[in-house]
Design an enzyme around this catalytic site. Structure first.
Site, PDB file in Angstrom:
ATOM      1  N   GLY A  69      58.939  47.635  36.596  1.00  0.00           N
ATOM      2  CA  GLY A  69      57.859  47.401  35.640  1.00  0.00           C
ATOM      3  C   GLY A  69      57.984  46.025  34.997  1.00  0.00           C
ATOM      4  N   ASN A 149      56.591  52.781  23.878  1.00  0.00           N
ATOM      5  CA  ASN A 149      57.751  53.511  24.396  1.00  0.00           C
ATOM      6  C   ASN A 149      58.643  54.109  23.315  1.00  0.00           C
ATOM      7  OD1 ASN A 149      57.970  50.569  24.278  1.00  0.00           O
ATOM      8  ND2 ASN A 149      60.132  50.884  24.706  1.00  0.00           N
ATOM      9  N   SER A 192      55.715  51.816  36.530  1.00  0.00           N
ATOM     10  CA  SER A 192      57.101  51.764  36.999  1.00  0.00           C
ATOM     11  C   SER A 192      57.496  53.120  37.571  1.00  0.00           C
ATOM     12  CB  SER A 192      57.997  51.402  35.811  1.00  0.00           C
ATOM     13  OG  SER A 192      59.359  51.546  36.153  1.00  0.00           O
ATOM     14  N   HIS A 194      60.556  54.769  37.802  1.00  0.00           N
ATOM     15  CA  HIS A 194      61.586  55.669  37.266  1.00  0.00           C
ATOM     16  C   HIS A 194      61.180  56.435  36.020  1.00  0.00           C
ATOM     17  CE1 HIS A 194      63.589  53.022  34.076  1.00  0.00           C
ATOM     18  NE2 HIS A 194      62.733  52.188  34.635  1.00  0.00           N
ATOM     19  N   THR A 230      61.050  41.072  51.617  1.00  0.00           N
ATOM     20  CA  THR A 230      60.958  42.284  52.440  1.00  0.00           C
ATOM     21  C   THR A 230      60.785  43.510  51.542  1.00  0.00           C
ATOM     22  OG1 THR A 230      62.320  41.256  54.113  1.00  0.00           O
ATOM     23  CG2 THR A 230      62.157  43.666  54.190  1.00  0.00           C
ATOM     24  N   CYS A 312      65.634  50.531  27.113  1.00  0.00           N
ATOM     25  CA  CYS A 312      65.318  49.644  28.232  1.00  0.00           C
ATOM     26  C   CYS A 312      65.709  48.220  27.895  1.00  0.00           C
ATOM     27  CB  CYS A 312      63.836  49.663  28.522  1.00  0.00           C
ATOM     28  SG  CYS A 312      63.208  51.308  28.516  1.00  0.00           S
TER      29      CYS A 312
HETATM   30  N1  PLP Z   1      57.351  48.584  29.737  1.00  0.00           N
HETATM   31  C1  PLP Z   1      57.635  49.688  29.030  1.00  0.00           C
HETATM   32  C2  PLP Z   1      56.685  50.155  27.986  1.00  0.00           C
HETATM   33  C3  PLP Z   1      58.832  50.374  29.262  1.00  0.00           C
HETATM   34  O1  PLP Z   1      59.120  51.457  28.541  1.00  0.00           O
HETATM   35  C4  PLP Z   1      59.702  49.896  30.264  1.00  0.00           C
HETATM   36  C5  PLP Z   1      60.998  50.534  30.513  1.00  0.00           C
HETATM   37  O2  PLP Z   1      61.531  51.246  29.755  1.00  0.00           O
HETATM   38  C6  PLP Z   1      59.342  48.756  30.974  1.00  0.00           C
HETATM   39  C7  PLP Z   1      58.161  48.121  30.685  1.00  0.00           C
HETATM   40  C8  PLP Z   1      60.225  48.185  32.033  1.00  0.00           C
HETATM   41  O3  PLP Z   1      60.165  48.934  33.219  1.00  0.00           O
HETATM   42  P1  PLP Z   1      61.362  48.769  34.282  1.00  0.00           P
HETATM   43  O4  PLP Z   1      62.525  49.487  33.708  1.00  0.00           O
HETATM   44  O5  PLP Z   1      60.827  49.402  35.527  1.00  0.00           O
HETATM   45  O6  PLP Z   1      61.587  47.318  34.438  1.00  0.00           O
END
Ligand code: PLP
Length: 371
Positions: A69, A149, A192, A194, A230, A312
């Protein structure tokens, strides 16, 4: 184990793992290769793109797989800034974005862009008046997350789209995907893998038809030239599968409501930091007179996993910039725990968590920091 940190990451669905193993062990070809093994891999990427597009349910546009993400956010922001540079230099975002957006905008600011960060109120609601005032002819990009988040606050992307004039509208929908319908009026949308029981290290950027941004990477021209390198076929196939499986997922609202009412009934002196009408996947609560980090480790001893805020970010020690932007006091920020729900959680777990949190909070309040 009771895992209540699904906004940080989710347990991968077994079916996703099976699909990934297939593309690691058996169908491991390079999608650019001309023989059958390559064609099989190419077909997997094509199928995953279809599965993801179906689940995202957005208007006509293109989907590009990225490494996460964060990369998709960076691609959108730097790409939009570069595409529109000659038209203006104003970029509007919010004070409560994920660092993937905030830091990208910060770098553009250092390069001379005029970055405005819109404030939120104490319920994490965006100040739309400030946003409206900030939009001018110079505005080339507005980047606002769809779901926050840390608090689950849902941002008014539809209303922003109505006032955006000629700016590109990007939304980081990493926490929205699979929980609420994605904003159909955005020009660029980040997701994203995960966060939806898919693999880590895979994300995607959706770009609306007729919106053009330059490629982020120079290289072999994969992903229609937009994202050379790739393709990570197992992760892409896994993301496609996870997206397809979203249709089987129920709502977590009952779990959130059960946990919240249990905590409200059992524990005094709390502040609920998530708005009532927020995304049901997140519940952020301050237990006043405690330290969230200590609570977190106490709960960990009972194999209950929660978060003190955004996991994160590598800045694990610092205060939450989101709760700070909401104007919370140091005491409220210090005691803030984020519970976030996923498909594997159950109602019984919520009752156990209420009980354990109650014990941890009262022990802390009695003894202070006892670690
Ligand atoms: N944006 C938001 C709102 C998120 O909560 C997160 C990850 O927690 C991300 C972006 C980043 O995603 P990634 O962990 O796939 O880089």
């Amino acid at each position: 184990m009771i895992y209540l940190d699904n906004s940080a990451t989710t347990r991968q669905h077994d079916r996703v793992t099976e699909v990934m193993v297939q593309y690691m062990r058996d169908d491991f070809g390079n999608p650019s290769s001309l023989y059958n093994l390559g064609i099989t891999a190419e077909k997997a990427v094509k199928e995953a793109r279809k599965q993801l597009a179906r689940a995202m349910d957005l208007p006509e546009g293109s989907l590009y797989f990225t490494s996460c993400g964060t990369e998709a956010d960076n691609m959108a922001i730097f790409g939009a800034a570069s595409a529109q540079r000659r038209r203006g230099s104003r970029i509007i975002t919010t004070q409560v974005e994920h660092p993937a957006v905030l830091e990208a905008c910060g770098r553009l600011e250092q390069q001379g862009f005029d970055v405005i960060r819109i404030r939120v109120d104490q319920d994490c609601r965006l100040d739309l008046d400030q946003l409206k005032e900030a939009i001018n002819e110079e505005t080339i990009l507005i980047s606002v997350m769809q779901v926050n988040n840390e608090t689950g606050a849902i941002m008014p992307i539809d209303e922003i789209a109505k006032m955006k004039q000629n700016a590109f509208l990007h939304t980081d929908a990493v926490q929205a995907f699979g929980k609420i319908p994605l904003a159909k009026c955005a020009d660029l949308v980040t997701v994203s893998g995960h966060k939806i029981h898919g693999p880590k290290g895979i994300g995607a950027l959706w770009i609306k038809k007729d919106v053009h941004i330059p490629a982020f990477f120079a290289g072999g021209g994969q992903e229609s030239g937009m994202r050379s390198g790739t393709e990570n076929v197992p992760a892409i196939a896994g993301l496609g599968e996870a997206a397809a499986l979203l249709s089987e997922e129920g709502s977590v609202k009952e779990l959130r409501d059960r946990l919240l009412s249990g905590i409200r009934d059992e524990i005094k002196d709390i502040r609920v930091n998530s708005p009532d009408d927020g995304c049901p996947s997140v519940l952020n609560i301050s237990f006043l007179g405690t330290r969230a980090e200590v609570l977190l480790h106490t709960l960990e001893q009972d194999e209950i996993y929660v978060s003190t805020g955004s996991a994160c970010s590598s800045n694990k020690k610092g205060q939450s910039h989101v709760l700070k932007a909401m104007g919370l006091s140091d005491r409220e920020i210090e005691g803030a725990i984020r519970f976030s729900f996923g498909k594997y959680n159950t109602a019984e777990e919520m009752d156990q968590v209420v009980d354990k949190v109650k014990k941890a909070v009262s022990r802390f309040r009695r003894l202070g920091s006892f670690r």
